[in-house]
Design an enzyme around this catalytic site. Sequence first.
Site, PDB file in Angstrom:
ATOM      1  CG  HIS A 163     -21.458   5.906 -58.151  1.00 35.07           C
ATOM      2  ND1 HIS A 163     -21.695   7.472 -57.385  1.00 35.07           N
ATOM      3  CD2 HIS A 163     -21.204   5.137 -57.011  1.00 35.07           C
ATOM      4  CE1 HIS A 163     -21.373   7.033 -55.884  1.00 35.07           C
ATOM      5  NE2 HIS A 163     -21.291   5.788 -55.975  1.00 35.07           N
ATOM      6  CB  CYS A 202     -25.134  12.209 -57.922  1.00 31.09           C
ATOM      7  SG  CYS A 202     -24.017  11.675 -59.083  1.00 31.09           S
TER       8      CYS A 202
HETATM    9  N1  ARG Z   1     -18.484  13.371 -53.864  1.00 32.67           N
HETATM   10  C1  ARG Z   1     -19.420  12.188 -53.845  1.00 32.67           C
HETATM   11  C2  ARG Z   1     -18.837  10.670 -53.472  1.00 32.67           C
HETATM   12  O1  ARG Z   1     -17.796  10.629 -54.209  1.00 32.67           O
HETATM   13  C3  ARG Z   1     -20.210  12.226 -55.106  1.00 32.67           C
HETATM   14  C4  ARG Z   1     -21.304  11.091 -55.376  1.00 32.67           C
HETATM   15  C5  ARG Z   1     -21.864  11.308 -56.492  1.00 32.67           C
HETATM   16  N2  ARG Z   1     -22.821  10.449 -56.742  1.00 32.67           N
HETATM   17  C6  ARG Z   1     -23.389   9.625 -57.623  1.00 32.67           C
HETATM   18  N3  ARG Z   1     -24.582   9.093 -57.553  1.00 32.67           N
HETATM   19  N4  ARG Z   1     -22.502   9.480 -58.580  1.00 32.67           N
HETATM   20  O2  ARG Z   1     -19.267  10.118 -53.079  1.00 32.67           O
END
Ligand code: ARG
Length: 292
Positions: free
Chosen positions: A185, A285
């Site tokens: 991300h 996140c």
């Molecule tokens: N386990 C989540 C996923 O893989 C973690 C998300 C983390 N969020 C972020 N904004 N990077 O989707």
Amino acid sequence: PTIAPTPTIAPAPTPEAAPTRTASPRSYLMCRPEYFTVSYAINPFMNPDAPTDTARALRQWDALVGVYRGLGHEVAFLGPVPGLVDMVFAANGGFTVDGRAYVASFAHPERRAEADSFRAWFAAHGFETHEPASVNEGEGDFAFAGGVILAGHGFRSSAESHTELARVFGREVLSLRLVDERFYHLDVALTVLDSEAIDGPARIAYLPSAFDEAGRALLADRFPDSILVSEEEAAILALNSVSDGRNVVVAQDAHDYIAALAAAGYTPVPVDLSELLKSGGGVKCVSQELRR
Ligand code: ARG
């Protein structure tokens, strides 16, 4: 007798003063990790066979809420849904600017049902909601940086969503391709430190190797005064930090980044979200900024 010359006192060299940073009150949407665990793997951090401790995740998350309130920020809560174990990562549910909300359309089926809760929350809280036509994970991949929107694609959000973003918000979108699966991300590869910088364009921190060559060139050109973070610290989600323009809430083990922030005039606010790191998430996140 010889008269000693009057000693001249050289002025002490003044160390280059770090600029004074200004905080502005923010509003964050968060979702308590009541059902948090790791029951599937959709990023390299996640191991469904390793134990998780939901009570510990709750304590760490509650402490973060206290930190935001202590800094004078407002926190809004989205109700957690049983079975939606990743819903604590509220940044992924949408992206808001100017009272408009662009709703997420999750890449992985495990998270798709979360979008309904976010859509309903935005609508009930006065946002003009925009339904996505393309896969996107909200503020996980989109960042507001001094009038422009930085947008990542490559692992979760689609490049098509960037075109939609530009249309929905009527702002310039800088499209960046992510190339390292650990930094899946945008918000684990880049932090916006000043969304309205006092002394020039928005200031950011990032990990160059998370981006392709074109992305690195674009960031270097548009954000020449950036803090660069090591791969080692990015891997503990140092860059998944949250700034109000002065205070930067950041993973406590990111020592070099914390030192670099302090040297640049920011006030690092270290926190421990180690339980949520097991799912590949950190401070940013779990915090979706609401811009009305
Ligand atoms: N386990 C989540 C996923 O893989 C973690 C998300 C983390 N969020 C972020 N904004 N990077 O989707």
